[in-house]
Design a protein around this motif. Structure first.
Motif, PDB file in Angstrom:
ATOM      1  N   ALA A  40       2.583   1.478  -3.457  1.00  0.00           N
ATOM      2  CA  ALA A  40       1.644   1.795  -4.544  1.00  0.00           C
ATOM      3  C   ALA A  40       1.151   3.232  -4.449  1.00  0.00           C
ATOM      4  O   ALA A  40       0.759   3.831  -5.448  1.00  0.00           O
ATOM      5  N   THR A  41       1.174   3.795  -3.234  1.00  0.00           N
ATOM      6  CA  THR A  41       0.766   5.191  -3.076  1.00  0.00           C
ATOM      7  C   THR A  41       1.802   6.123  -3.677  1.00  0.00           C
ATOM      8  O   THR A  41       1.475   7.161  -4.238  1.00  0.00           O
ATOM      9  N   SER A  66       2.637  -8.249 -21.374  1.00  0.00           N
ATOM     10  CA  SER A  66       1.262  -8.767 -21.521  1.00  0.00           C
ATOM     11  C   SER A  66       1.205  -9.933 -22.510  1.00  0.00           C
ATOM     12  O   SER A  66       0.261 -10.718 -22.499  1.00  0.00           O
ATOM     13  N   SER A  68      -4.972 -10.296  -3.041  1.00  0.00           N
ATOM     14  CA  SER A  68      -6.043 -10.261  -2.030  1.00  0.00           C
ATOM     15  C   SER A  68      -6.804 -11.579  -2.001  1.00  0.00           C
ATOM     16  O   SER A  68      -7.237 -12.072  -3.039  1.00  0.00           O
ATOM     17  N   ASN A  96       3.835  -0.460 -12.927  1.00  0.00           N
ATOM     18  CA  ASN A  96       3.339  -1.206 -14.094  1.00  0.00           C
ATOM     19  C   ASN A  96       4.461  -2.016 -14.717  1.00  0.00           C
ATOM     20  O   ASN A  96       5.587  -1.522 -14.846  1.00  0.00           O
ATOM     21  N   ALA A 112       0.843 -13.109 -20.775  1.00  0.00           N
ATOM     22  CA  ALA A 112      -0.394 -13.361 -20.014  1.00  0.00           C
ATOM     23  C   ALA A 112      -1.290 -14.323 -20.788  1.00  0.00           C
ATOM     24  O   ALA A 112      -2.364 -13.964 -21.272  1.00  0.00           O
ATOM     25  N   ILE A 131       2.124 -10.872 -13.890  1.00  0.00           N
ATOM     26  CA  ILE A 131       2.016 -10.987 -15.351  1.00  0.00           C
ATOM     27  C   ILE A 131       0.537 -10.902 -15.751  1.00  0.00           C
ATOM     28  O   ILE A 131       0.171 -10.221 -16.709  1.00  0.00           O
ATOM     29  N   ARG A 132      -0.317 -11.583 -14.970  1.00  0.00           N
ATOM     30  CA  ARG A 132      -1.750 -11.642 -15.322  1.00  0.00           C
ATOM     31  C   ARG A 132      -2.412 -10.265 -15.235  1.00  0.00           C
ATOM     32  O   ARG A 132      -3.182  -9.885 -16.085  1.00  0.00           O
ATOM     33  N   ILE A 133      -2.083  -9.496 -14.161  1.00  0.00           N
ATOM     34  CA  ILE A 133      -2.753  -8.200 -14.033  1.00  0.00           C
ATOM     35  C   ILE A 133      -1.904  -7.036 -14.552  1.00  0.00           C
ATOM     36  O   ILE A 133      -2.359  -5.903 -14.577  1.00  0.00           O
ATOM     37  N   GLY A 134      -0.687  -7.324 -14.947  1.00  0.00           N
ATOM     38  CA  GLY A 134       0.120  -6.306 -15.648  1.00  0.00           C
ATOM     39  C   GLY A 134       0.747  -5.256 -14.747  1.00  0.00           C
ATOM     40  O   GLY A 134       1.336  -4.306 -15.241  1.00  0.00           O
ATOM     41  N   SER A 135       0.601  -5.399 -13.446  1.00  0.00           N
ATOM     42  CA  SER A 135       1.192  -4.401 -12.558  1.00  0.00           C
ATOM     43  C   SER A 135       1.187  -4.901 -11.120  1.00  0.00           C
ATOM     44  O   SER A 135       0.615  -5.941 -10.823  1.00  0.00           O
ATOM     45  N   THR A 193      -0.359  -3.836  -7.793  1.00  0.00           N
ATOM     46  CA  THR A 193      -1.376  -2.917  -7.283  1.00  0.00           C
ATOM     47  C   THR A 193      -1.539  -3.124  -5.777  1.00  0.00           C
ATOM     48  O   THR A 193      -1.054  -4.100  -5.221  1.00  0.00           O
ATOM     49  N   LYS A 194      -2.264  -2.193  -5.163  1.00  0.00           N
ATOM     50  CA  LYS A 194      -2.502  -2.279  -3.712  1.00  0.00           C
ATOM     51  C   LYS A 194      -3.205  -3.576  -3.340  1.00  0.00           C
ATOM     52  O   LYS A 194      -3.048  -4.088  -2.254  1.00  0.00           O
ATOM     53  N   THR A 195      -4.008  -4.077  -4.251  1.00  0.00           N
ATOM     54  CA  THR A 195      -4.853  -5.220  -3.903  1.00  0.00           C
ATOM     55  C   THR A 195      -4.295  -6.548  -4.399  1.00  0.00           C
ATOM     56  O   THR A 195      -4.955  -7.571  -4.268  1.00  0.00           O
ATOM     57  N   GLU A 199       0.851  -1.209   0.000  1.00  0.00           N
ATOM     58  CA  GLU A 199       0.000   0.000   0.000  1.00  0.00           C
ATOM     59  C   GLU A 199       0.876   1.245   0.000  1.00  0.00           C
ATOM     60  O   GLU A 199       0.607   2.198  -0.725  1.00  0.00           O
TER      61      GLU A 199
END
Lengths: 369, 310
Positions: free
Chosen positions: B137-138, B149, B233, B143, B152, B222-226, B228-230, B134
């Motif tokens: 990512a803030t 991609s 999860s 990315n 992926a 690889i799947r989400i490309g970045s 991220t905070k989540t 978190e």
């Protein structure tokens, strides 16, 4: 046992043949909606509005609720596409979601549209906007609403503010800019700020506001970028415990339980809310694209006005007409007129006009029920 | 006789459940379930969970839970991105695995040396991971390069899945490392009195779980490309549910089978996918998943050695 296995294998081999039946099973277009949930006021309103609109324009809707991360939203879009959806409306949980969901739709030749969010990352934004199947997006005019909230305080003769600031990395941070610009335009000053905690910890709000009141005795207003996740209750109670009525007034985004009483008692000056029609207009724009009557050759960007509530009476009206999942703001006729198959002359300007007119007074005057 | 019948039910229940779901969804979704595209989706969606679950089997076999998976995935992703700037994907993979092993070792050492229950140690990693990602990512956009991609796709994930299973299956079934986990799970005191270095084998299990988590973390990126905070999860609950649906005994021991990671993950994603194809209300989907999970635990849990005072 062997016979049973043979029957099961045979059955499994026959199953793929049923796939051919899928092609002409449904006649109505189907649109998938990926949304965070329908448990809070906004979620309920969006859920009812979209379902109602779908019924009015003869579209089937399939919901994927409760996705709070990119991976889950990506899984949902894949499942919805498999379920036969021809369009996807979603609220990206973060910028990466916009890219991945958009990519999944683009690769499948499925129209997609974004509600309630702008994309902050310029690379992702340009990718999404370059997609052939991207219909467009809508987000709230948060900046304008923040400016309006400051104006209400300024008209009340207030000019020294504290700011409950949004995390700068998320889309809602434009509210910070709106407050800053509004204060500058009104000749007011934001003298102190603290950041909304990611985990919603009430103690952060209590400490922030206590510091405001102790360190800045001349502070006469607090600007709040959010009142959700218990922020409003923590801030309002702290002000009540440490100040006198009317000395420091609050202006905030979103409403909370009991705000009408605080308006009546003089603790709250203004609140901005009422953005649920955002999803309705995106949904109808998506319906037009799926129907083959798109509103534009390119993608569209819509802006949803927010309602500024300034009194207990307006709170009551707001709860009756806007924050009420059982009440439809727009009549069936208006909804149909925004869809090409019912109104071939519909244009993007019609959408803009209706969205521009949105206010509490307009909703009351045009009450559909 | 009763016990034989019970163990037969336990053995076939995961397969029967999966076959039943496949048949039901195939017959009730106008063929959409068995459409090639949908099956590809299910496989793609389940592979990351399968890989993470594969390592987690080692931990569950000695009667522990690894609650660090989601936060650990986030921590590994954020740190490996920071370390490599995602400039070189093979290097990033190696760094992910190393950080994963590191996470596993930290959890294990807190558990073994600190004598703190493993799930609590795992939760520490989970919170630290969430906090780190978190915070990062803030302050920065993480990315992956646009050309990542192209990886992926299911073929890419499948290669990793095959490699992970090719290493883990023999390791679990035919080496001392796997056998000792089951022995410890069956009776840790007896294992210790027999001269088994219980602590050592627990550390090895967490390290293996960490390594597969590193691979899962890499593939998630690889799947989400970045990053991220989540990111990651709910991975810990996905894995736990998948392994339970796959028939793994919650108490570990000799009944632990590594195939539970495969069967369970597929079952879990088939269930989610099929219910969506049915157009079931999202809240109902959660309820159905909960009921299926409970039914599986009820059908497969070995209660013979459990004492209940009621």
């Amino acid at each position: 046992m062997k016979r049973l296995c043979a029957w099961m294998l045979a059955l499994l081999m026959v199953l793929p043949m049923t796939a051919y039946a899928a092609e002409d099973a449904d006649t109505a277009h189907k649109i998938g909606v990926i949304f965070y949930g329908k448990d809070d006021a906004l979620g309920q309103c969006v859920y009812e509005e979209v379902n109602h609109a779908a019924e009015v324009v003869g579209i089937e809707v399939e919901w994927a609720l409760g996705d709070y991360d990119t991976e889950s939203q990506l899984t949902s879009v894949e499942n919805l596409i498999s379920a036969g959806c021809e369009g996807i409306m979603f609220m990206p949980i973060e910028d990466a979601s916009a890219q991945k969901v958009g990519q999944a739709c683009e690769e499948s030749g499925i129209y997609f549209a974004i509600c309630f969010r702008d994309i902050l990352d310029s690379g992702i934004k340009s990718y999404v906007e370059s997609c052939e199947y991207y219909v467009g997006s809508c987000w709230e005019d948060d900046k304008g609403a923040a400016g309006d909230l400051v104006s209400v305080l300024a008209e009340d003769g207030r000019s020294v503010f504290g700011l409950e600031k949004m995390n700068p990395s998320i889309a809602l941070a434009v509210r910070n800019d709106g407050f800053a610009e509004g204060a500058e335009a009104a000749g007011a000053e934001i003298v102190a700020e603290y950041e909304v905690p990611n985990d919603g910890n009430s103690q952060t709000h209590i400490n922030g506001v206590t510091n405001f009141l102790n360190l800045y005795p001349d502070m006469d207003g607090i600007l709040m970028t959010t009142s959700s996740q218990g922020a409003a209750e923590a801030i309002v109670n702290t002000v009540k415990q440490n100040s006198e009525v009317g000395k420091v007034k609050l202006a905030m985004f979103d409403l909370y339980e009991g705000i009408a009483d605080d308006f009546a008692a003089g603790w709250v000056a203004a609140a901005a809310a009422g953005n649920s029609p955002d999803a309705l207009f995106v949904f109808l724009a998506l319906v037009n694209a799926v129907d083959g009557t798109p509103l534009s050759d390119s993608f569209i960007n819509l802006s949803q006005k927010e309602v500024i509530v300034t009194s207990a009476e307006e709170c009551a009206d707001y709860e009756k007409y806007i924050d009420n999942p059982e009440y439809q703001i727009y009549s069936d006729e208006m909804i149909q007129n925004l869809v090409g198959r019912y109104n071939p002359d519909v244009t993007l300007e019609d959408y803009t006009e209706i969205m521009e007119a949105f206010s509490l007074d307009w909703v009351k005057e045009n009450s559909a029920q | 006789m009763e016990k034989t019948k019970y163990s037969f039910i336990k053995k076939v229940a995961p397969y029967a459940g999966l076959i039943a779901l496949v048949i039901i969804f195939s017959l009730t979704t106008d063929g959409r379930f068995v459409a090639a595209r949908n099956l590809t989706n299910i496989i793609g969606q389940s592979m990351v969970t399968m890989i993470a679950a594969c390592g987690c089997v080692f931990v569950m076999a000695h009667n522990n839970l690894d609650f660090s998976l989601g936060g650990g995935c986030a921590l590994i992703a954020a740190l490996s991105f920071r370390a490599t700037k995602a400039a070189n994907l093979p290097l990033m993979l190696v760094v992910c695995i190393l950080f994963g092993i590191g996470c596993g070792l930290i959890t294990a050492l807190i558990h073994v040396k600190g004598r703190i229950p493993a799930f609590m140690a795992g939760m520490c990693i989970m919170f630290v991971g969430r906090g780190v990602v978190e915070g990062m990512a803030t302050n920065m956009v993480m990315n992956l390069p646009a050309d990542s991609s192209r990886y992926a796709n299911n073929l890419f994930y499948l290669i990793f899945l095959i490699v992970v299973f090719a290493i883990c299956v023999p390791l679990f079934n035919y080496t001392k490392v796997g056998k000792m986990q089951k022995l410890i799970g069956s009776n840790p005191r007896a294992a210790q009195l027999s001269g088994v270095a219980v602590g050592k084998y627990k550390v090895i299990a967490f390290a293996i779980s960490g390594a597969t988590l590193g691979v899962a973390s890499f593939l998630t990126m690889i799947r989400i490309g970045s990053v991220t905070k989540t990111i990651g999860s709910g991975l810990e609950t996905d894995v736990l549910i998948a392994l339970t649906l796959g028939g793994i005994p919650l108490t570990g021991g000799t009944g632990t089978r590594i195939r539970a990671a495969f069967i369970g993950s597929v079952t879990y994603f088939v269930l989610g996918n099929g219910l969506t194809l049915w157009g079931l209300d999202a809240n109902l989907i959660y309820i159905v998943k909960g009921v299926v999970f409970l039914a599986t635990v009820f059908a497969t849990m070995d209660r013979t050695d459990q004492e209940y005072v009621l």
